[in-house]
Each structure stands twice: as C-alpha cells, then as structure tokens.
Design an enzyme around this catalytic site. Structure first.
Site, mmCIF file in Angstrom:
data_model
loop_
_atom_site.group_PDB
_atom_site.id
_atom_site.type_symbol
_atom_site.label_atom_id
_atom_site.label_comp_id
_atom_site.label_asym_id
_atom_site.label_seq_id
_atom_site.Cartn_x
_atom_site.Cartn_y
_atom_site.Cartn_z
ATOM 1 C CB CYS A 20 -0.902 0.025 1.239
ATOM 2 S SG CYS A 20 -2.029 -1.365 1.380
ATOM 3 C CG ASP A 438 36.612 21.424 19.057
ATOM 4 O OD1 ASP A 438 37.649 21.993 18.672
ATOM 5 O OD2 ASP A 438 35.778 21.948 19.822
#
Length: 749
Positions: A20, A438
C-alpha cells in the site's frame, strides 16, 4: 518557472501493508515537482513539492483516488500518527474477539472427529459465514478498492484466499458429498494428495481470517508502542504558565499564549513553560527529559533554561526567548520525526520487492494450481496448495522490518538525549574507525577556570582579593575566570581606579590605594619588577602542562601567580575509553598550542594529537584522514567545527554548542556529555543490527515458506498463522531497542 519548494507530512489512513505504501508513493511521485516517501510504520507521507505546480489539496486527492485516506496537518504542526478518526487498534480488537468466538467452534469440530455430528458442516457454515464476510471485511474492502485501480496488495492475497476456501466449501456442501449427513471430516496439517475426504475448508477460511486479524491487531498495538517515545516527548511540555504582567501580578494562561519577551514564574516542582533566561532566583533544574542526564543542573540569573525541564528547587522568574516551534523540545521532536520518516538504502530494496511481490505471488498461486492438476493430482489438492501460496506470502514483514526499528531506535535515542538525524546515518556508524574530537567545549568545558594560586610572602586571600578586583574590570576570558574565582572565595571585590589594559601584556590600576599589576612577565619587566624564583618555577611548571599563568604584583613587588586552564570535563576520560572499546581510534584536534593539547590528551587517554590548527583548516584535517583510508567521525560544538562536521563521514554535534554545528551534524548529543558520543554510536549500530535481523527474517521467511506452500506441504490454516507471526515477530524484535541503556545507566545498575 518553478515555485518555492515546500515540505509537508501527510498522515495516511487505510494502509495495511508495505505494498500500500509503495503504491501511494508511486502515485504521488507521478505529479510534476513532487518527491514523496511513504512510511508504512509511521503511517505518513513525507512530501517535497513545487508549490507553483502542485497544491497540498492535490496531494490529498491523489492519495484518496488510490483508495486511502489523507489529511493535511493542522496549522502549527500536528503530531498525529495516522489519519484515522476512530481508534483503529480498538476497532481491530473488537472485530478480532467476535471473529475468534465464532471461529473456535468451527475449528474444534473440524479438528476433533468425536465432536462431529449429523449436518455439523452446516453449523460450521453458519458460524464461519460472519467471520468470512464481516470479520474479513477490511481485507475485502481494500482488495475491491485495489481492483478498481487495477492493482493488488497483501489484502488482495488474503481476500482471494479466504473467498476461495469459503466458495469451494460452499460448492462442496451444496453440490458435492461433503453435505452428506454421514460424512466425517478430519483435519491434517499437510494436505492429502489423494483427495476425496478433505473437501470443506470452512475452518481454513475462518481461522486464516482470525489469525491475520490477530496479526494486524498486535502489529497495530506494537507500532503504537514503537512510536510511544516520540509521543511522550511531544507531551512533555507544560500546558499552562504563570505570566507576570507589568505590575508584577501573576495570571495563568495557556502556554500557547506565551510570547517571546514575556516573564513567567516557575515554582518548585513545575515544568519550565518554554526556553528562556533566568532573571530572578536560583534553583536546580532537572533536564533529564531532554538530555537524558539524571543530575539536576544549578541555574542562576543569566543562565538559560529549556522548556519541559522541571524546577527541582527554588522559585524562578524566567524571560521567554523561544516559543512554539522554535523551542529545544520542538526542534528535538522535529529531528526525531524527520529521522523516522526517512528511508535507509536497505529499506528501499525491501520496498521495491514489496511493490512487485503481490502480482508475482498471484501468478505463482495460479501456476501452482495448474502444475498439480497437470501432474494428475486432484483439483482439491492443487486448490489447497494454491490457497496456501496466497496466504503464506507476507510483504508486511518486509515493509515493517526497517521503519519499526527506526521508530523505536530514534525514539529511545530522544529519551536519552541522542538525536539521529536520518536513517542513512546508521550505515555510517557501522563503518567508522576514527573519531576526531575538537578540544575546547567538547573534551574540555570550554570555560577558563582558576586551577592554582602560588604566593610569595603574602596570603592566598590577599592575592585573590587584589588581583581579582583588578581583573573584574576586564572582559578577557582569563580575567573573567580569575574574577569569578576571587569573588567566590574572597567575597565582594573592592572597586578599581585608573584601570588600564596593556594590550598583550596584562592590566594595571589602583585597588584600595595599592598600585596593582596583573599579567605576563613582560609587564613585570616594564615596571622593573623582579619575579621571585619560586613563582618563576611555578610559572614554568604550569606552562609546561599547557596552562596559562599570570603574575600579580603590588607596591613594587611580585607577590603571586595565578594559573588558569580550560579544564577537562569530568566524564571525558570515561568517554574516550568507551569509544576505544567500540574499536574507534580517537584523535584530538585543536587550535591550541602543542603543549596544551598534549597535556589534555594525556589526561583523557588520547594518543594522536593534531594541534595549532586554524579553524578554517579543521575540515582539511578530516579530509586528509579520509584520504589515508580512514572512515571518520567528527565531534564538535562550535561554529568553526561546522565545516569539519559536514566533511566527516559521521558528524556528532555537542548539543550545548551552536545551532550551526548542530545543523551540520548527523547526530546531536543534547546533554553535552562526551560519553553520549559512544552511546549514540552504540544505539545506531544496535538499530542497524536490528534492521538487518528483521530483513533477514522477512526475506528468509518468504524464501522458505513459499516453496513449501507450492509443494503442497502446508495447510492454508498454518500458512495464515505463520504469516501473522512473521509480521508480529519483526515488530517485537524492534521493540527490544526500547531496553537500550546508556553507558552510565548500565554502570549504575
């Protein structure tokens, strides 16, 4: 000329299987300027369209013309899960229970010969007819709608199979010897090739209907549970708020009426109504609902608070800075919804298979019937095998395999403060072998802190009081760290006169009648001051560790040394250990000097360091690692990390960082705790593993079951039970992700 592109999510109703969803998707994508993706598990169509070529109402019309329901989302967003007005799960339950009550006597009398009596077949017909007609009505209705559009879905297979078994039984009762009062029937798991006594299949028609209704019911209930994390997230916010008017009086209003700039009160135990800044009061605020962190965070004037967090202490007055769709809670919900609506590459393969599966199965059923009749077997045996083929086929499991796992995994991630931006991210987490971190704001707090004070002939309190007062007049991060620590330890700081900032050297001024200088050794040299040997040694030791040291002098003598550093987050070392345990190689990336970077790396357990990198060059470092054959994840929090996050194979943004970094990333760690990076990768890998398990089961089921059915080795009744079980098992496997725990939750158990 193309108009502005728009994005919309349409709740879809009436879908019963992946076929569907595939069909609706094809219909929508035939429209000019439309790119649509339909998700069976979330029951939504995600559509990007050219507003000049297509109106939203046309999208709804296309869905409805295909035989399904669609609604435009309500203004202001709508977290509706489906377009169905009634509770479809409850309707399914009612239909299932009534059909089950009628089916059980039919099944018992067919299976147990001593229970059979004269004309029992006619009683079976009486009881089975409502099940076949009314119980299976959703399948018949969907099959008819599909037939009108010259298409077929899973419902077509079920409807044809049930009607065929019922029609054959009716024929046998009316025109054959099955209606003979003396006829006795037995039930076999494997059809009898001889034929002759197994002519009535009423128990098959009724039982298959009940089994598949049961499968749909449990599937519907499980899908609701799968989406419960997002539903709970959307319901976290406060419903009303105490707003302060210009005179300071409180009035209670719905939270929807709150505007940016309004001041509102948050009492102990209440939820913060929306994102804002504390203007009055201090309190501990429980942010666990948003970040996954269980420890309340202290808040004071100037601190930001997020909507839906809970005030665990004193009374706060907050000024609203974001409302409605701009709040952190709304953005988290939007990220999770977007992730759940997307499709992983592996799911697209399943969708393509589902799209052609039903016609292939119908052809296979016809071929099975023809083959057995052609080989001289009875029509009844060929018919039984063909019905089993129709019923055993199950593209539902294929369609549910990926989206249900995504639904549960991303929802659980949101509860833990881990936001997965899209399903394609999952594949990246599996391949990553290097994680670039970082330093500032990620491994460290990103906030300078006073870590040591050395003195020469005076007390620590004197150094802090005079140096802190002078630094309090400066806005430099080092100065702010010293002033903050001095105020905390020495109390209110005296005023400064004749303050002067010596660029690159330090500051000077008059404090309590003393001429005070705070800064680098060069500033002391300018004043002709000698640095005592013990302070000079302490300065060299501090700088050797990558810390910043400033000297403090007054009345012509250098009397103290203040050491400032960006401190490592308490959980960073544990986080690095967790990343290594996942087989990842950590790399520290920073613009700081080599000594500072090495000191931080050694403290947390990182061996590979890239220091003194300009912000603009961070993406180049990631690119070089990729060119050397590594698959790179990047963890960062600042604007200057955004290019590197985008360049990396997997970008993880610290949620306490900037919006730009979060936008450029693939995963967001809302809490700011680096341990969440390892949790996010573990959860993503678990979700991907669950998807592959589901797809393996769904494909394997069909590969094994269809040949057995075609060979006449499966009774249609067992085929129906197996088909229902396959869909439910896929969803149940996905639900196991709800038990995923973060590392610190596991440790604290």
């Amino acid at each position: 000329m193309a108009g502005a592109n728009q994005h919309i999510e349409l709740p879809i109703g009436g879908m019963t299987c992946a076929s569907c969803a595939n069909r609706i998707e094809r219909k929508l994508n035939k429209l000019d300027g439309v790119v649509a993706s339909v998700n069976y598990a979330t029951e939504k169509a995600t559509v990007d369209f050219d507003a000049a070529a297509v109106a939203p109402e046309q999208l709804v019309e296309v869905v409805e013309s295909a035989g399904y329901r669609a609604t435009l989302p309500a203004a202001g967003g709508g977290g509706e899960h489906a377009a169905a007005a009634p509770d479809e799960t409850e309707l399914l339950r009612r239909r299932l229970l009534i059909s089950l009550a009628l089916m059980l006597p039919v099944l018992l009398v067919s299976m147990v010969p001593p229970l059979q009596f004269d004309n029992w077949q006619w009683l079976s017909l009486t009881l089975a007819s409502p099940v076949v007609v009314w119980g299976a009505l959703p399948f018949h209705r969907a099959a008819w709608a599909n037939l009108k559009h010259a298409t077929a879905t899973m419902d077509t297979l079920i409807s044809v199979g049930v009607i065929a078994a019922y029609a054959w039984s009716l024929y046998a009762l009316v025109f054959g010897d099955a209606g003979d009062p003396g006829m006795r029937m037995t039930f076999d798991l494997i059809p009898d090739k001889a034929g002759g006594t197994h002519e009535v299949y009423l128990e098959v028609a009724a039982a298959v209907t009940v089994f598949i209704l049961a499968g749909r019911y449990f599937e519907s209930r499980a899908k609701r549970r799968a989406g419960s994390a997002l539903t709970a997230l959307l319901e976290l916010g406060a419903k009303d708020v105490a707003v302060l008017d210009a005179g300071g009086a409180e009035r209670r209003v719905p939270v929807e009426q709150l505007a940016v700039g309004d001041r509102f009160v948050v009492r102990p135990g209440e939820k913060v109504a929306t994102d804002g800044v504390v203007e009055e009061g201090t309190s501990a605020v429980d942010q666990s609902l948003l970040t996954g962190e269980s420890v309340p965070v202290e808040k004071q004037p100037g601190d930001e608070v997020a909507g839906a967090s809970v005030n665990a202490g004193g009374r706060l007055v907050v000024r609203a800075t974001k409302v409605g769709a701009d709040t952190a809670l709304a953005q988290i919900a939007r990220l999770v919804t977007d992730a759940q609506s997307g499709k992983a590459p592996v799911q697209r393969l399943a969708d393509r298979v589902s799209g052609v599966f039903v016609p292939v199965v119908i052809a296979l059923a016809v071929a099975t019937l023809g083959f057995w009749i052609g080989t001289g077997e009875s029509v009844e045996f060929g018919f039984t095998a063909a019905v089993a083929v129709l019923i055993i086929a199950c593209p539902c499991a294929l369609g549910l395999a990926t989206p249900t796992a995504l639904l549960v995994g991303t929802g659980r991630g949101a509860q833990l403060g881990l936001l997965i931006k899209g399903p394609e991210i999952l594949e990246s987490t599996r391949r990553v072998d290097t994680v670039v971190l970082d330093k500032t704001g990620t491994v460290t707090t990103g906030r300078m802190t006073l870590v040591d004070v050395a003195t020469a002939g005076v007390t620590r309190a004197e150094v802090l009081r005079l140096a802190g007062a002078l630094e309090n007049a400066s806005e430099h991060p080092i100065a702010r760290a010293i002033a903050r620590a001095a105020a905390d330890e020495a109390g209110p700081l005296p005023a400064v006169e004749h303050f002067a900032n010596r660029e690159g050297l330090g500051v000077e001024g008059i404090v309590d009648g003393h001429g005070v200088q705070v800064g680098r050794p060069a500033l002391m040299a300018d004043w002709g001051l000698r640095v005592p040997a013990e302070l000079d040694a302490a300065r060299a030791a501090a700088e050797g560790k990558g810390r910043t040291a400033v000297l403090a002098a007054w009345d012509g003598e250098v009397r103290g040394l203040l050491v400032v550093a960006d401190t490592v987050k308490p959980t960073s070392a544990e986080a690095i250990a967790s990343l290594k345990a996942l087989g990842l190689r950590p790399v520290l990336l920073t613009g700081d000097n080599e000594a500072t970077a090495r000191a931080v790396a050694a403290e947390v357990g990182i061996d590979e360091v890239t220091a003194e990198v300009l912000p603009a060059d961070k993406a180049d470092v990631v690119r070089r690692l990729q060119q050397s054959g590594r698959v790179v994840a990047m963890v960062g929090d600042g604007v200057n990390d955004a290019p590197a996050l985008a360049q990396a194979d997997l970008g993880l943004a610290i949620g306490t960082g900037t919006d730009v970094a979060i936008e450029a990333s693939d995963l967001t760690l809302v809490s700011g705790d680096l341990r969440a990076a390892a949790d996010a990768i573990r959860l993503s890998r678990s979700t991907l593993r669950t998807i592959k398990q589901n797809l393996g089961w769904a494909f394997g089921y069909n590969v094994a079951a269809l040949p057995l059915a075609a060979a006449g080795l499966l009774n249609p009744l067992l085929a129906g039970a197996a088909m229902a079980f396959s869909s439910v098992s896929v969803v149940a496997n996905a639900l196991r992700l709800r038990r995923f725990r973060s590392h610190h939750q596991e440790v604290s158990r």
